[in-house]
Design a protein around this motif. Structure first.
Motif, PDB file in Angstrom:
ATOM      1  N   ALA A  53       5.474   3.179   2.977  1.00 41.88           N
ATOM      2  CA  ALA A  53       5.818   2.015   4.209  1.00 41.88           C
ATOM      3  C   ALA A  53       4.443   1.675   4.487  1.00 41.88           C
ATOM      4  O   ALA A  53       3.587   2.081   4.099  1.00 41.88           O
ATOM      5  CB  ALA A  53       6.510   3.011   5.267  1.00 41.88           C
ATOM      6  N   ALA A  54       4.683   0.839   5.401  1.00 40.11           N
ATOM      7  CA  ALA A  54       3.338   0.263   6.173  1.00 40.11           C
ATOM      8  C   ALA A  54       3.549   0.823   7.697  1.00 40.11           C
ATOM      9  O   ALA A  54       4.362   0.579   8.198  1.00 40.11           O
ATOM     10  CB  ALA A  54       3.238  -1.190   6.043  1.00 40.11           C
ATOM     11  N   HIS A  55       2.273   1.477   7.903  1.00 39.96           N
ATOM     12  CA  HIS A  55       2.231   2.128   9.428  1.00 39.96           C
ATOM     13  C   HIS A  55       1.315   1.393  10.057  1.00 39.96           C
ATOM     14  O   HIS A  55      -0.182   1.529   9.697  1.00 39.96           O
ATOM     15  CB  HIS A  55       2.012   3.453   9.234  1.00 39.96           C
ATOM     16  CG  HIS A  55       3.111   4.436   8.522  1.00 39.96           C
ATOM     17  ND1 HIS A  55       4.089   4.799   9.009  1.00 39.96           N
ATOM     18  CD2 HIS A  55       3.132   4.629   7.142  1.00 39.96           C
ATOM     19  CE1 HIS A  55       4.733   5.451   7.971  1.00 39.96           C
ATOM     20  NE2 HIS A  55       4.094   5.375   7.001  1.00 39.96           N
ATOM     21  N   ALA A  56       1.615   0.664  11.207  1.00 39.79           N
ATOM     22  CA  ALA A  56       0.429   0.159  11.994  1.00 39.79           C
ATOM     23  C   ALA A  56      -0.112   1.311  12.914  1.00 39.79           C
ATOM     24  O   ALA A  56       0.431   2.373  13.137  1.00 39.79           O
ATOM     25  CB  ALA A  56       1.300  -0.496  13.274  1.00 39.79           C
ATOM     26  N   LEU A  57      -1.392   1.225  13.014  1.00 41.25           N
ATOM     27  CA  LEU A  57      -2.418   2.206  13.585  1.00 41.25           C
ATOM     28  C   LEU A  57      -2.715   1.977  15.085  1.00 41.25           C
ATOM     29  O   LEU A  57      -4.007   2.336  15.533  1.00 41.25           O
ATOM     30  CB  LEU A  57      -3.346   2.545  12.513  1.00 41.25           C
ATOM     31  CG  LEU A  57      -3.067   3.285  11.218  1.00 41.25           C
ATOM     32  CD1 LEU A  57      -4.293   3.257  10.426  1.00 41.25           C
ATOM     33  CD2 LEU A  57      -2.439   4.337  11.418  1.00 41.25           C
ATOM     34  N   GLY A  58      -1.980   1.203  15.833  1.00 39.07           N
ATOM     35  CA  GLY A  58      -2.626   0.674  17.119  1.00 39.07           C
ATOM     36  C   GLY A  58      -2.026  -0.879  16.931  1.00 39.07           C
ATOM     37  O   GLY A  58      -1.473  -1.586  16.107  1.00 39.07           O
ATOM     38  N   ASP A  59      -2.733  -1.540  18.098  1.00 38.55           N
ATOM     39  CA  ASP A  59      -2.375  -2.995  18.349  1.00 38.55           C
ATOM     40  C   ASP A  59      -3.354  -3.583  18.129  1.00 38.55           C
ATOM     41  O   ASP A  59      -3.738  -4.988  18.607  1.00 38.55           O
ATOM     42  CB  ASP A  59      -1.788  -3.073  19.840  1.00 38.55           C
ATOM     43  CG  ASP A  59      -3.119  -2.655  20.959  1.00 38.55           C
ATOM     44  OD1 ASP A  59      -4.042  -2.344  20.255  1.00 38.55           O
ATOM     45  OD2 ASP A  59      -2.864  -2.704  22.107  1.00 38.55           O
ATOM     46  N   ASP A  60      -4.532  -3.279  17.254  1.00 41.39           N
ATOM     47  CA  ASP A  60      -5.733  -4.115  16.721  1.00 41.39           C
ATOM     48  C   ASP A  60      -5.454  -4.449  15.374  1.00 41.39           C
ATOM     49  O   ASP A  60      -6.598  -4.960  14.863  1.00 41.39           O
ATOM     50  CB  ASP A  60      -7.049  -3.301  17.048  1.00 41.39           C
ATOM     51  CG  ASP A  60      -6.901  -1.903  16.561  1.00 41.39           C
ATOM     52  OD1 ASP A  60      -5.850  -1.471  15.842  1.00 41.39           O
ATOM     53  OD2 ASP A  60      -7.822  -1.214  16.655  1.00 41.39           O
ATOM     54  N   THR A  87      -7.060  -2.413   6.511  1.00 37.76           N
ATOM     55  CA  THR A  87      -6.105  -1.550   5.781  1.00 37.76           C
ATOM     56  C   THR A  87      -6.432  -0.444   4.773  1.00 37.76           C
ATOM     57  O   THR A  87      -7.231  -0.573   4.092  1.00 37.76           O
ATOM     58  CB  THR A  87      -5.171  -2.372   4.974  1.00 37.76           C
ATOM     59  OG1 THR A  87      -4.655  -3.530   5.676  1.00 37.76           O
ATOM     60  CG2 THR A  87      -3.958  -1.978   4.181  1.00 37.76           C
ATOM     61  N   LEU A  88      -5.822   0.718   5.256  1.00 41.43           N
ATOM     62  CA  LEU A  88      -5.959   1.935   4.167  1.00 41.43           C
ATOM     63  C   LEU A  88      -4.818   1.995   3.382  1.00 41.43           C
ATOM     64  O   LEU A  88      -3.769   2.020   3.943  1.00 41.43           O
ATOM     65  CB  LEU A  88      -5.974   3.200   5.077  1.00 41.43           C
ATOM     66  CG  LEU A  88      -5.897   4.566   4.366  1.00 41.43           C
ATOM     67  CD1 LEU A  88      -7.180   4.847   3.375  1.00 41.43           C
ATOM     68  CD2 LEU A  88      -5.643   5.585   5.538  1.00 41.43           C
ATOM     69  N   ILE A  89      -4.873   2.030   2.077  1.00 43.71           N
ATOM     70  CA  ILE A  89      -3.922   2.378   0.912  1.00 43.71           C
ATOM     71  C   ILE A  89      -4.040   3.566   0.177  1.00 43.71           C
ATOM     72  O   ILE A  89      -5.310   3.978  -0.048  1.00 43.71           O
ATOM     73  CB  ILE A  89      -4.195   1.122  -0.213  1.00 43.71           C
ATOM     74  CG1 ILE A  89      -4.045  -0.207   0.441  1.00 43.71           C
ATOM     75  CG2 ILE A  89      -3.202   1.308  -1.351  1.00 43.71           C
ATOM     76  CD1 ILE A  89      -4.318  -1.374  -0.488  1.00 43.71           C
ATOM     77  N   HIS A  90      -3.205   4.287   0.457  1.00 43.41           N
ATOM     78  CA  HIS A  90      -3.117   5.685  -0.056  1.00 43.41           C
ATOM     79  C   HIS A  90      -1.607   6.201  -0.789  1.00 43.41           C
ATOM     80  O   HIS A  90      -0.653   5.524  -0.356  1.00 43.41           O
ATOM     81  CB  HIS A  90      -3.556   6.776   1.069  1.00 43.41           C
ATOM     82  CG  HIS A  90      -2.628   6.772   2.306  1.00 43.41           C
ATOM     83  ND1 HIS A  90      -1.666   7.967   2.034  1.00 43.41           N
ATOM     84  CD2 HIS A  90      -2.345   6.388   3.262  1.00 43.41           C
ATOM     85  CE1 HIS A  90      -0.924   7.735   3.418  1.00 43.41           C
ATOM     86  NE2 HIS A  90      -1.487   6.891   4.039  1.00 43.41           N
ATOM     87  N   GLY A  91      -1.778   7.291  -1.018  1.00 41.33           N
ATOM     88  CA  GLY A  91      -0.555   8.189  -1.514  1.00 41.33           C
ATOM     89  C   GLY A  91      -0.484   9.351  -0.875  1.00 41.33           C
ATOM     90  O   GLY A  91      -0.586   9.438   0.215  1.00 41.33           O
ATOM     91  N   VAL A  99      -1.024   1.550   4.513  1.00 41.48           N
ATOM     92  CA  VAL A  99       0.124   1.427   3.494  1.00 41.48           C
ATOM     93  C   VAL A  99       0.263   2.631   2.469  1.00 41.48           C
ATOM     94  O   VAL A  99      -0.707   2.746   1.693  1.00 41.48           O
ATOM     95  CB  VAL A  99      -0.132   0.068   2.962  1.00 41.48           C
ATOM     96  CG1 VAL A  99       0.981  -0.064   1.687  1.00 41.48           C
ATOM     97  CG2 VAL A  99      -0.299  -1.298   3.854  1.00 41.48           C
ATOM     98  N   VAL A 100       1.439   3.110   2.473  1.00 41.95           N
ATOM     99  CA  VAL A 100       1.507   4.296   1.600  1.00 41.95           C
ATOM    100  C   VAL A 100       2.170   3.841   0.308  1.00 41.95           C
ATOM    101  O   VAL A 100       3.226   3.214   0.247  1.00 41.95           O
ATOM    102  CB  VAL A 100       2.608   5.289   2.459  1.00 41.95           C
ATOM    103  CG1 VAL A 100       2.410   6.702   1.665  1.00 41.95           C
ATOM    104  CG2 VAL A 100       1.919   5.666   3.698  1.00 41.95           C
ATOM    105  N   HIS A 150      -6.701   8.944  -1.895  1.00 46.25           N
ATOM    106  CA  HIS A 150      -5.238   9.735  -1.900  1.00 46.25           C
ATOM    107  C   HIS A 150      -4.635  10.010  -0.703  1.00 46.25           C
ATOM    108  O   HIS A 150      -3.486   9.762  -0.846  1.00 46.25           O
ATOM    109  CB  HIS A 150      -5.696  10.897  -2.839  1.00 46.25           C
ATOM    110  CG  HIS A 150      -4.350  11.570  -3.134  1.00 46.25           C
ATOM    111  ND1 HIS A 150      -3.552  11.158  -3.919  1.00 46.25           N
ATOM    112  CD2 HIS A 150      -4.207  13.055  -2.855  1.00 46.25           C
ATOM    113  CE1 HIS A 150      -2.359  11.853  -4.278  1.00 46.25           C
ATOM    114  NE2 HIS A 150      -2.883  13.126  -3.412  1.00 46.25           N
ATOM    115  N   GLY A 151      -5.467  10.213   0.114  1.00 45.29           N
ATOM    116  CA  GLY A 151      -4.562  10.600   1.280  1.00 45.29           C
ATOM    117  C   GLY A 151      -4.610  12.020   2.001  1.00 45.29           C
ATOM    118  O   GLY A 151      -4.614  12.337   3.183  1.00 45.29           O
ATOM    119  N   ASP A 152      -4.875  12.830   0.966  1.00 48.05           N
ATOM    120  CA  ASP A 152      -4.613  14.414   1.343  1.00 48.05           C
ATOM    121  C   ASP A 152      -5.750  14.698   2.371  1.00 48.05           C
ATOM    122  O   ASP A 152      -5.548  15.654   3.191  1.00 48.05           O
ATOM    123  CB  ASP A 152      -4.659  15.326   0.297  1.00 48.05           C
ATOM    124  CG  ASP A 152      -5.776  15.309  -0.742  1.00 48.05           C
ATOM    125  OD1 ASP A 152      -6.420  13.984  -0.774  1.00 48.05           O
ATOM    126  OD2 ASP A 152      -6.149  16.278  -1.153  1.00 48.05           O
TER     127      ASP A 152
END
Length: 273
Positions: free
Chosen positions: A230-237, A220-224, A242-243, A141-143
């Motif tokens: 949006a899709a958020h990069a979490l670094g250069d690796d 990839t983490l998929i959450h709400g 993805v929200v 869920h992401g919370d």
């Protein structure tokens, strides 16, 4: 033998025949906003080429859930039992031909076994690693990752205990409704204090999300939860989150969206029209 990192997370391996899966979250279904339910109902009635082989609901399907007994409450109560039963019926019918998985959100964490059965949904732990198309995808869920929201994290720790939930569910339905109204009023007051500016709301902690992905051996983490699709990069690796979109058919423009995952990757399918 010590556990490997991925053993920390629940796992679901997609059947070989699955070609596509759909993700939704944060519909916040409630009787006072029938347009959102109708958008969901249209999706649930869609023919096979227009839907995935499974539907994953990653929390906050309902605006509030105060106990599974709302499904059997008398129509004279203010719990809107007819609306809840209509939601359950539509989902259960859909589940007879398409698998439906549900992961609790911060608004419907009290949804229990009776409601899961009534909706035809299979419960998932938060987080869960989905193996599909030869890759691992981390679902949440992401919370739990919004670490900067310290007030909410304290509240979450309290209400997720078996003792708190047992005591809350033991109260009469009308009393639970009153408590839920107060909680929602407090939440709205917090939003008003920021002018409903979502950029001021606590977001998922990048380091915590990276840690989860590394332990899950997923990219990839998929959450709400955050209402920031949006899709958020979490670094250069290559790690990313993805929200999912929240659903609000009364907004301008209206929002209702499915995130589909298939052999081509992830794509967003608008349903608001």
């Amino acid at each position: 033998m010590p556990a490997t990192p991925i053993d920390r997370f629940a796992r679901l391996i997609a059947p070989a025949g699955w070609q596509a899966v759909d993700f939704i979250s944060d519909l916040h279904l409630q009787a006072g906003e029938p347009e959102t339910f109708e958008a969901l109902a249209r999706y649930l009635r869609s023919p096979k080429p227009q839907r995935g082989d499974a539907l994953f609901i990653l929390g906050d399907l309902f605006e509030v859930w105060i106990g599974d007994d709302v499904l059997s409450a008398h129509a004279s109560t203010s719990a809107d039992p007819m609306f809840w039963r209509a939601c359950a019926s539509a989902l259960h019918t859909f589940s007879t031909h398409t698998r439906v998985y549900f992961l609790h959100g911060n608004r419907d964490f009290l949804l229990g076994p009776a409601a899961l059965a009534a909706c035809g949904m299979q419960g998932l732990a938060d987080p869960t690693v989905l193996t599909f198309q030869g890759q691992r995808w981390l679902l949440s869920h992401g919370d739990e990752l919004c670490l900067a929201d310290t007030d909410y994290m304290r509240f979450r720790a309290q209400v997720r205990t078996p003792e708190w939930q047992r005591d809350f569910l033991a109260q009469p339905l009308a009393q639970r409704e009153g408590i839920a109204r107060d909680m929602r009023a407090q939440s709205e007051a917090r939003k008003r204090s920021t002018g409903h500016d979502q950029s001021l709301w606590a977001d998922v902690d990048t380091d915590a999300a990276r840690d989860w992905l590394q332990q899950a051996q997923a990219h990839t983490l998929i959450h709400g939860h955050t209402h920031r699709p949006a899709a958020h990069a979490l670094g250069d690796d290559g790690l990313q989150r993805v929200v999912l979109s929240d659903w609000d058919l009364s907004a301008t423009p209206p929002r209702a969206e499915v995130l589909r995952l298939d052999a081509q990757g992830l794509r967003r399918l608008p349903l608001a029209s």
